[in-house]
Motif scaffolding. Structure first.
Motif, mmCIF file in Angstrom:
data_model
loop_
_atom_site.group_PDB
_atom_site.id
_atom_site.type_symbol
_atom_site.label_atom_id
_atom_site.label_comp_id
_atom_site.label_asym_id
_atom_site.label_seq_id
_atom_site.Cartn_x
_atom_site.Cartn_y
_atom_site.Cartn_z
ATOM 1 N N LEU A 212 -9.126 1.517 1.959
ATOM 2 C CA LEU A 212 -9.834 0.840 3.047
ATOM 3 C C LEU A 212 -10.867 1.737 3.718
ATOM 4 O O LEU A 212 -11.983 1.289 4.020
ATOM 5 N N ILE A 213 -10.529 2.980 3.951
ATOM 6 C CA ILE A 213 -11.463 3.888 4.622
ATOM 7 C C ILE A 213 -12.681 4.151 3.747
ATOM 8 O O ILE A 213 -13.828 4.035 4.203
ATOM 9 N N THR A 214 -12.460 4.493 2.472
ATOM 10 C CA THR A 214 -13.612 4.775 1.613
ATOM 11 C C THR A 214 -14.420 3.508 1.315
ATOM 12 O O THR A 214 -15.651 3.582 1.235
ATOM 13 N N PHE A 215 -13.761 2.373 1.188
ATOM 14 C CA PHE A 215 -14.494 1.125 0.952
ATOM 15 C C PHE A 215 -15.319 0.748 2.184
ATOM 16 O O PHE A 215 -16.469 0.314 2.059
ATOM 17 N N GLY B 99 -2.291 5.095 -0.226
ATOM 18 C CA GLY B 99 -3.301 4.591 -1.156
ATOM 19 C C GLY B 99 -4.123 3.470 -0.552
ATOM 20 O O GLY B 99 -5.347 3.432 -0.688
ATOM 21 N N GLY B 100 -3.450 2.550 0.142
ATOM 22 C CA GLY B 100 -4.160 1.433 0.773
ATOM 23 C C GLY B 100 -5.107 1.891 1.874
ATOM 24 O O GLY B 100 -6.251 1.428 1.949
ATOM 25 N N VAL C 195 -15.638 3.099 -5.406
ATOM 26 C CA VAL C 195 -15.495 4.293 -4.558
ATOM 27 C C VAL C 195 -14.180 4.208 -3.775
ATOM 28 O O VAL C 195 -13.478 5.206 -3.601
ATOM 29 N N GLY C 196 -13.834 3.014 -3.331
ATOM 30 C CA GLY C 196 -12.555 2.820 -2.644
ATOM 31 C C GLY C 196 -11.375 3.127 -3.553
ATOM 32 O O GLY C 196 -10.398 3.766 -3.135
ATOM 33 N N VAL C 197 -11.460 2.669 -4.810
ATOM 34 C CA VAL C 197 -10.394 2.960 -5.771
ATOM 35 C C VAL C 197 -10.315 4.469 -6.031
ATOM 36 O O VAL C 197 -9.223 5.051 -6.092
ATOM 37 N N CYS C 198 -11.470 5.106 -6.162
ATOM 38 C CA CYS C 198 -11.484 6.565 -6.365
ATOM 39 C C CYS C 198 -10.890 7.287 -5.155
ATOM 40 O O CYS C 198 -10.170 8.281 -5.310
ATOM 41 N N GLY C 199 -11.181 6.802 -3.964
ATOM 42 C CA GLY C 199 -10.606 7.403 -2.752
ATOM 43 C C GLY C 199 -9.091 7.274 -2.722
ATOM 44 O O GLY C 199 -8.377 8.215 -2.367
#
Length: 172
Positions: free
Chosen positions: A47-50, A42-43, A58-62
Motif C-alpha cells: 500500500l505504501i509503495t503503491f 507485505g500488505g 512497484v507496490g509488489v516489489c515493495g
C-alpha cells in the motif's frame, strides 16, 4: 545409524518445518501470529509503495522487498542463536568435565550446567535433569534431547555420552 536413532526432520510438513524455523530463530510466538505479521507487513509495504508511485508492480516489489528484509532478519537471528549454542556447548562440556572430575554424578553435572549456562543450552540440560528426576532413564532423556535438537555437535555429544554410559568408560 545416528540419523536413524535421533531422527530426521525431512519427513515433516511445511507447518512443522516453519515451527522449527521459528524456534531456531528464538521466537516463541504462535505460528498464526507470524503469518499475521508477514501478511500485514507485505500488505502495508504494498500500500505504501503503491500510493507513492501509483504503479502496481512497484507496490509488489515493495511488498517482496519488505518480506525479504524480514526473512533476512530471521535468518540472522537463527545464525546468531546457533553460534551462541555452539559457544555454550563448549563451555558446558568444560563445566561437565570439571564436575565429573570433582566426583559429581553425570546428572549433577547436568544440573550444574543448567544453572550456570543460559538459554538456549541451559534449558536443554534442565529438561534432561528434570526428566531423570521424575524417573526417566538418563540415556533415554539424552536421546530425546538430541532428537529434538538440530545441532550436529549436540547429537555427537549425546551419542558419545550414551556409548560411554553403556560401555562404562570414564565420562570425564
Amino acid at each position: 545409524k545416528e540419523e536413524k536413532e535421533f531422527g530426521t526432520h525431512e519427513d515433516l510438513s511445511l507447518t512443522e518445518r516453519m515451527h522449527l524455523w521459528l524456534e531456531d530463530a528464538g521466537w516463541n510466538v504462535p505460528f498464526r501470529t507470524v503469518v499475521l505479521v508477514v501478511v500485514t507487513l507485505g500488505g502495508l509495504s504494498f500500500l505504501i509503495t503503491f500510493s507513492l508511485t501509483q504503479q502496481v508492480w512497484v507496490g509488489v516489489c515493495g511488498a517482496l522487498g519488505a518480506l525479504y528484509i524480514l526473512s533476512q532478519y530471521a535468518q540472522n537471528r537463527k545464525l546468531k542463536r546457533a553460534n551462541l549454542f555452539e559457544r555454550q556447548l563448549v563451555d558446558a562440556l568444560g563445566v561437565a568435565a570439571r564436575a565429573l572430575r570433582a566426583g559429581h554424578p553425570l546428572v549433577g553435572a547436568f544440573q550444574l550446567i543448567s544453572s550456570e549456562i543460559g538459554e538456549p543450552l541451559g534449558g536443554i540440560f534442565q529438561r534432561i535433569y528434570q526428566q531423570q528426576a521424575f524417573g526417566s532413564d538418563l540415556r533415554e532423556s539424552i536421546r530425546d534431547a538430541a532428537r529434538v535438537n538440530r545441532n550436529r555437535e549436540f547429537k555427537l555429544f549425546a551419542t558419545a555420552v550414551t556409548v560411554q554410559m553403556q560401555s562404562g568408560g570414564n565420562l570425564a
